[in-house]
Design a protein around this motif. Structure first.
Motif: not given
Length: 334
Positions: A209-210, A153-154, A203-206, A121-124
């Protein structure tokens, strides 16, 4: 019925996507950034590595031979992360995800029951992300693969909320697999862009989300983190401490460590002791077998490495395939 051995982290290369994006506005800049992040030595070695493994990345027959040699019954196949192309404008982004979804579905359809796929999917472009997910599901794919971020975009971006809601509602799996690290030239030697960069990005992405509460708002969301979740599971005490003492870190309802029991992690941590530590942290129910087939940062013997970490029994069988069968809604035997 016997539980199949399921490798959830395997890739397919789709050359037609690269043909479709070549020369488009933004493509040259994307290639320059990638080259700058990796450095000349790693860019050269990676090109040689891909050339040597092209059959294993594209031909179903070569994939099956590798699976048989490794004792893997089922692979969950996702596009090479090099196909994300989050720089692309909306029209091209739609072309990329449709080509990726359709080609991955066709690849897996060659061997029903042994290969299942994930799309892109295009996250941008958050307004296209749900559309891309629905397209993937309409083709029989089990979910989608995403990177750790898109430019500017995070994963905590509120505009991505419809994507998380649709994924949770549909039961789609979201495979979090970074590509590229924003530490840029600091990692441009010794292949640190991948060796260090990928675990950092996990680690940054999770953490986004958290800490942002995405998992509170969408408790049914199925996130699978590649590379054992990177560095996050190894230093949870700092995350929990920050949550307790810093008011701006309290957007999530529980300490961060609690959410690792709601996320799944692949077993690609290389060493038996590291895999045992991951299982102790997140629970055997949250770990699934992963090889990163057929890239050189992956392993050709994921099952052997799992057996080196765990004795025969329920935990081994769960990680070997039982967890993935339930997570991806697979048949009990291929």
């Amino acid at each position: 019925m016997s539980v199949p051995t399921v490798d959830v982290h395997a890739h397919v290369l789709l050359p037609r996507i690269e043909e479709a994006v070549a020369g488009a506005p933004g493509h040259a800049e994307h290639r320059e950034l990638d080259a700058r992040r990796n450095g000349p030595a790693s860019s050269r070695v990676s090109g040689e590595m891909i050339g040597e493994r092209i059959d294993r990345l594209t031909r179903v027959e070569a994939r099956l031979a590798d699976m048989d040699a490794a004792g893997v019954d089922v692979q969950i196949v996702s596009p090479s992360p090099s196909h994300y192309h989050y720089w692309a404008a909306p029209g091209l982004a739609r072309t990329v995800y449709r080509m990726a979804n359709e080609a991955t579905a066709a690849h897996c359809a060659r061997v029903p029951g042994r290969l299942y796929g994930l799309g892109l999917v295009p996250l941008q472009h958050p307004d296209l992300a749900v559309e891309g997910l629905d397209h993937a599901l309409s083709l029989g794919l089990k979910g989608v693969e995403i990177s750790s971020h898109a430019p500017g975009r995070e994963l905590s971006d509120p505009e991505l909320e419809p994507l998380w809601a649709r994924a949770a509602e549909s039961g789609a799996v979201v495979f979090l697999h970074p590509f590229g690290c924003t530490l840029d030239e600091r990692l441009d030697r010794f292949y640190l862009s991948n060796i260090v960069g990928q675990p950092v990005e996990n680690a940054v992405a999770l953490s986004h989300l958290i800490f942002s509460g995405v998992l509170d708002r969408h408790p049914g969301l199925k996130i699978v983190a590649a590379h054992g979740g990177g560095y996050l599971p190894t230093y949870l005490g700092r995350a929990d401490h920050g949550w307790r003492v810093r008011p701006e870190a309290r957007a999530c309802a529980e300490p961060p460590s609690a959410y690792l029991r709601r996320i799944w992690f692949d077993s690609l941590v290389y060493e038996p002791a590291a895999l045992r530590a991951l299982i102790a942290t997140v629970g055997a129910s949250q770990v699934v077998l992963g090889s990163d087939h057929p890239f050189d940062m992956g392993v050709d013997d994921p099952l052997d490495r799992l057996r080196a970490a765990l004795p025969p029994g329920d935990e081994l069988d769960a990680v070997r395939g039982g967890n993935a069968v339930a997570l991806f809604d697979l048949k009990e035997s291929p």
